[in-house]
Design an enzyme around this catalytic site. Structure first.
Site, mmCIF file in Angstrom:
data_model
loop_
_atom_site.group_PDB
_atom_site.id
_atom_site.type_symbol
_atom_site.label_atom_id
_atom_site.label_comp_id
_atom_site.label_asym_id
_atom_site.label_seq_id
_atom_site.Cartn_x
_atom_site.Cartn_y
_atom_site.Cartn_z
ATOM 1 N N GLU A 49 30.042 -12.986 61.902
ATOM 2 C CA GLU A 49 30.149 -12.701 63.328
ATOM 3 C C GLU A 49 31.377 -13.448 63.810
ATOM 4 O O GLU A 49 31.408 -14.685 63.746
ATOM 5 C CB GLU A 49 28.910 -13.256 64.022
ATOM 6 C CG GLU A 49 28.230 -12.285 64.949
ATOM 7 C CD GLU A 49 26.996 -12.909 65.568
ATOM 8 O OE1 GLU A 49 25.902 -12.514 65.155
ATOM 9 O OE2 GLU A 49 27.123 -13.787 66.429
ATOM 10 N N ASP A 60 27.066 -19.172 76.481
ATOM 11 C CA ASP A 60 27.258 -20.126 75.395
ATOM 12 C C ASP A 60 27.083 -21.567 75.842
ATOM 13 O O ASP A 60 27.463 -21.943 76.949
ATOM 14 C CB ASP A 60 28.655 -19.952 74.800
ATOM 15 C CG ASP A 60 28.726 -18.749 73.872
ATOM 16 O OD1 ASP A 60 27.944 -18.730 72.894
ATOM 17 O OD2 ASP A 60 29.516 -17.833 74.126
ATOM 18 N N TYR A 174 19.431 -7.916 67.457
ATOM 19 C CA TYR A 174 19.672 -9.356 67.547
ATOM 20 C C TYR A 174 18.639 -9.945 68.494
ATOM 21 O O TYR A 174 18.651 -9.703 69.693
ATOM 22 C CB TYR A 174 21.086 -9.604 68.064
ATOM 23 C CG TYR A 174 21.569 -11.045 67.954
ATOM 24 C CD1 TYR A 174 20.844 -12.105 68.481
ATOM 25 C CD2 TYR A 174 22.779 -11.328 67.328
ATOM 26 C CE1 TYR A 174 21.302 -13.403 68.390
ATOM 27 C CE2 TYR A 174 23.252 -12.641 67.234
ATOM 28 C CZ TYR A 174 22.510 -13.669 67.759
ATOM 29 O OH TYR A 174 22.972 -14.953 67.673
#
Lengths: 264, 393
Positions: A49, A60, A174
Site C-alpha cells: 500500500e 491519520d 478494508y
C-alpha cells in the site's frame, strides 16, 4: 481478475493470509521508497500500500502525518508517486494499492489519473475521504481503467451501509479495526471477529483488517479471522526514527519478517 | 433560486460529504436528527427563547450616522452581532448545535477555533447545558488570541493546542476531525462555520440566517424597504451566509463577501480562497481552496485569525460561481485602517474580521447615491484584537 484478486486466491490455496504493508511514498525520498518497497516484498509483504502524501491527512495519526509532511517537503507529488510505481513494476509483480486523499487526485484530474495509474501498474486505489456517496466521480474512471476500488468498512458502519458499500467494492474489503485514526489504538479481536462474520455473510470478497495493528501477536490474532492484515504506522515509525544515519529500511524489513512469520 | 443543498448536500458543483467512513454514520445520524428537530415546533421555540433571553437577540441594526456623513454616500447600517452574548455571531450557531446535541443525548462536545470566538461560544453553551467541552486551537492562534483562551478556560473548557501545519484554524480543524474519528460514538462536533461535510454547511447557514431575517425586518421598519447592498467578511463564511441567505431571492439586493487579502493578492500570504484559489476537496466538502498545482493545501494568512482559513463554505463557492454574490478582497492594512476608523468615528471597536467588511464598505459607500442603503455585518467585537493592533501600530 486483477493482481490483487489473484494474490488472495493464490494465498488461499496455500492456506496463507495476506500481509499488506503500507509506506508513505517519498519519505524520506522517492528513491528510498523504491528500495523499501522491494525490500518489503523480499521480507514477506504480499501487497504494498503506497501512501500518496497529503497536506491534511485527517484520518491519520501522528506517525503518518509526520511522514506525509516529510514526503511533501522532499517534493513528492502524485505524478512522482506514479513514476515510483512504474519503477517498482520494472522489478516486481507485487500488487500495489495507492492509499490517499481525494484532493491530489482531483487536482491531477480523476480521468487522467486513472489512466496514468493503470499505465504505471497500479492495481487498486483506496481514497479515505471518498465514501460511496461521493466515490462515483472517481470510480467511473478507475473501473474503466480496470483498477480495483478498495472500500472501507468502519466499526461504526451499520448493516444498511455495509450492503451499499459491498455493492461497489472490489479487490478486497478494508475493515478498519478501531474507532480512531491510523496507528492510535490496539484493536479488540472479539469486536473484529463479530464484524467479519457479519461481512462474510454478505460477500465473498477477501477481508483485510488494519489501522491499529503493530505487533506480531496482534497480527496473528487478526489473521485467524481475516484474509489479510495491514500494517502501516509501525513500519512508517521505523523509517521516521532512522532518518539521521540509521537504517530504516533494514529495520522495517526485519519488522515485516517478524509479522510475516506470525502469519504462517 | 433553487432549494439547495440537494439530498446529498451538494450546492451544484460544491459541498458534499467527503468524509472518512468512520464518520459517515454519525453524519447521517446528525442529518436525520436535524431534520426531525426542524419539524419539531418545540425545538424552534426553545431555540428562540435562548436566542432572546440568553444571547440577547434581536441584535440592533444601528444607523451609523457619523460614518454615513463622513463618507458622504449611502446610508450605512451596522448589524450589531458584536452585541451578542460572547461578543460575536458565533453564539447563534453554537446554541442551535448544542440544543441538537442535547436532543441526541450527546454529553461531550468538541470544536475548532481560529480567533477563539467560536471556541468561546462553544465553551459557553457547553457550560450552559452541562456538557464536557474540548476546543482545538492552533498554537499560533493561542498566542494571538490569549484573552479568548482564558475565557474558554474560565468557562470550564479544555483548550487543546495544535502544533501541526501553521498551527492555525485549518490545523485545528484537522485535529478536531481526527479526535472526532476516535470519539464519534459519544461526542458531538460543533463546527463553527458553513463548511465541513453535509449537513454542517446547511445547518450552520440555517442557524445563522437569523441575522438576515432580522435585518430584513429592521430595514423594513427603518427605511420601509430592503437594503440595496449587504457587505460581510468571509473566512469560512458563516456571518456572511447568515446575512445573505434570507435575501437570496431578492434580486435587487446586492451581496458582497469580503475575503482577506492579507499582505496582498500578489503574495502567497492571504486567505482569499474564492479570489485566489481553485476548486478542491478539504474538510469534507468541495469548494474553492488555496492549494498548489499538486493539490496540496496551502497555508492561509490574515491578520484576522478568524479569516485565516484556506477554504470557504461551499454555498459561497456556489454563490460566487452563479454570480449571486460577488467576492472582493481587503488587505491587512486596509482592515487595520477600518478598525481604527470605526472605533473613532462611531465608538465601536470592531473585530479585525469584521473590519474587512467595514473597509470595503468605506470604499464603495462614497460612490453610492445618498438614498441607497448599505448594511454591514459587524460580526464581532474587537477587544480580543487589542494586542494584535498594539503590536502592529
Amino acid at each position: 481478475m486483477g493482481r490483487i484478486g489473484k494474490k488472495f486466491e493464490e494465498l488461499r490455496a496455500k492456506k496463507e493470509k495476506a500481509l499488506i504493508v503500507y509506506a508513505t511514498a517519498g519519505d524520506p525520498s522517492i528513491a528510498a521508497t523504491r528500495e523499501l518497497a522491494l525490500s518489503l516484498e523480499k521480507s514477506g509483504a504480499d501487497i504494498l500500500e503506497i501512501g500518496v502524501p497529503f497536506s491534511d491527512p485527517t484520518a491519520d495519526g501522528p506517525v503518518i502525518q509526520a511522514a506525509s509532511q516529510r514526503a511533501i517537503k522532499a517534493g513528492t507529488t502524485l505524478r512522482g508517486v506514479l513514476d515510483l510505481v512504474a519503477d517498482i513494476r520494472r522489478a516486481s509483480r507485487i500488487p500495489i494499492v495507492l492509499f490517499g486523499y481525494f484532493n491530489p487526485i482531483f487536482a491531477y484530474g480523476a480521468q487522467k489519473f486513472s489512466k496514468a495509474a493503470k499505465d504505471a501498474g497500479v492495481d487498486g486505489i483506496l481514497v479515505v475521504d471518498l465514501p460511496p456517496e461521493e466515490a462515483g466521480e472517481l470510480r467511473v474512471f478507475t473501473n474503466a481503467a480496470g483498477i480495483d476500488f478498495i472500500s472501507l468498512v468502519a466499526p461504526t458502519t451499520g448493516d444498511d451501509r455495509l450492503k451499499a458499500i459491498l455493492k461497489a467494492a472490489s479487490g478486497f474489503l478494508y475493515c478498519i479495526s478501531i474507532t480512531g485514526v491510523t496507528g492510535t489504538a490496539a484493536p479488540k479481536t472479539e469486536d473484529i471477529a463479530r464484524e467479519i462474520s457479519k461481512i462474510r455473510k454478505l460477500t465473498k470478497l477477501p477481508v483485510a483488517v488494519g489501522f491499529g495493528i503493530t505487533s506480531a501477536g496482534q497480527a496473528r490474532a487478526i489473521a485467524r479471522i481475516a484474509d489479510g492484515v495491514v500494517i502501516g504506522s509501525s513500519v512508517v515509525k521505523l523509517i521516521g526514527e532512522n532518518q539521521n544515519g540509521g537504517d530504516g529500511i533494514r529495520a522495517a524489513a526485519a519488522h515485516v519478517k517478524e509479522i510475516k512469520a506470525a502469519l504462517l | 433560486m433553487k432549494m439547495l443543498p440537494d439530498q446529498k448536500g451538494h450546492f451544484d458543483a460544491f459541498g458534499g460529504r467527503y468524509a472518512a467512513e468512520t464518520l459517515m454514520p454519525a453524519l447521517l445520524e446528525l442529518e436525520e436528527a436535524y431534520a426531525m428537530a426542524q419539524k419539531d415546533k418545540s425545538f424552534e421555540k426553545e431555540f428562540d427563547r435562548y436566542r432572546r433571553d440568553y444571547a440577547g437577540r434581536p441584535t440592533p441594526l444601528y444607523f451609523a450616522c457619523r460614518m454615513t456623513q463622513a463618507l458622504g454616500g449611502a446610508r450605512i447600517y451596522l448589524k450589531r452581532e458584536d452585541l451578542n452574548h460572547t461578543g460575536s455571531h458565533k453564539i447563534n450557531n453554537t446554541l442551535g448545535q448544542a440544543l441538537l446535541a442535547r436532543r441526541m443525548g450527546k454529553k461531550k462536545v468538541i470544536a475548532e477555533t481560529g480567533a477563539g470566538q467560536h471556541g468561546v461560544a462553544t465553551a459557553t453553551v457547553a457550560a450552559l447545558f452541562g456538557m464536557e467541552c474540548k476546543i482545538f486551537m492552533g498554537e499560533e492562534d493561542i498566542r494571538r488570541q490569549a484573552p479568548n483562551v482564558f475565557r474558554m478556560k474560565i468557562l470550564g473548557a479544555e483548550v487543546v493546542p495544535v502544533q501541526s501545519g501553521t498551527a492555525t484554524l485549518k490545523d485545528a480543524m484537522n485535529e478536531a476531525m481526527r479526535y472526532w474519528v476516535g470519539s464519534v460514538r459519544d461526542t458531538f462536533y460543533i463546527i463553527g462555520t458553513t463548511a465541513g461535510p453535509h449537513p454542517y454547511p446547511m445547518m450552520v447557514r440555517n442557524f445563522q440566517s437569523v441575522i438576515g431575517r432580522e435585518v430584513k425586518k429592521q430595514t423594513a421598519r427603518a427605511e420601509g424597504r430592503n437594503p440595496d447592498v449587504l457587505v460581510a467578511c468571509v473566512g469560512g463564511g458563516s456571518n456572511a451566509m447568515g446575512l445573505f441567505y434570507p435575501f437570496r431571492n431578492e434580486k435587487k439586493v446586492k451581496m458582497i463577501g469580503v475575503e482577506a487579502a492579507g499582505r496582498g493578492m500578489n503574495t502567497l500570504e492571504h486567505s482569499a480562497s474564492i479570489n485566489g484559489g481553485k476548486i478542491g476537496v478539504l474538510h469534507g466538502n468541495k469548494t474553492y481552496l488555496l492549494q498548489d498545482e499538486n493539490g496540496q493545501v496551502r497555508d492561509a494568512y490574515s491578520i484576522a485569525a478568524g479569516l485565516d482559513y484556506p477554504g470557504v463554505g461551499p454555498e459561497h463557492a456556489y454563490f460566487a460561481q452563479s454570480g449571486r454574490a460577488t467576492y472582493v478582497t481587503v488587505t491587512d492594512e486596509e482592515a487595520i485602517g477600518a478598525f481604527l476608523y470605526l472605533s473613532r468615528q462611531e465608538g465601536i471597536i470592531p473585530a479585525l474580521e469584521s473590519s474587512h467588511a467595514i473597509a470595503h464598505a468605506m470604499k464603495i459607500a462614497p460612490k453610492m447615491k445618498k438614498r441607497r442603503i448599505l448594511v454591514i455585518c459587524l460580526s464581532g467585537r474587537g477587544d480580543k484584537d487589542a494586542r494584535t493592533i498594539m503590536e502592529t501600530l
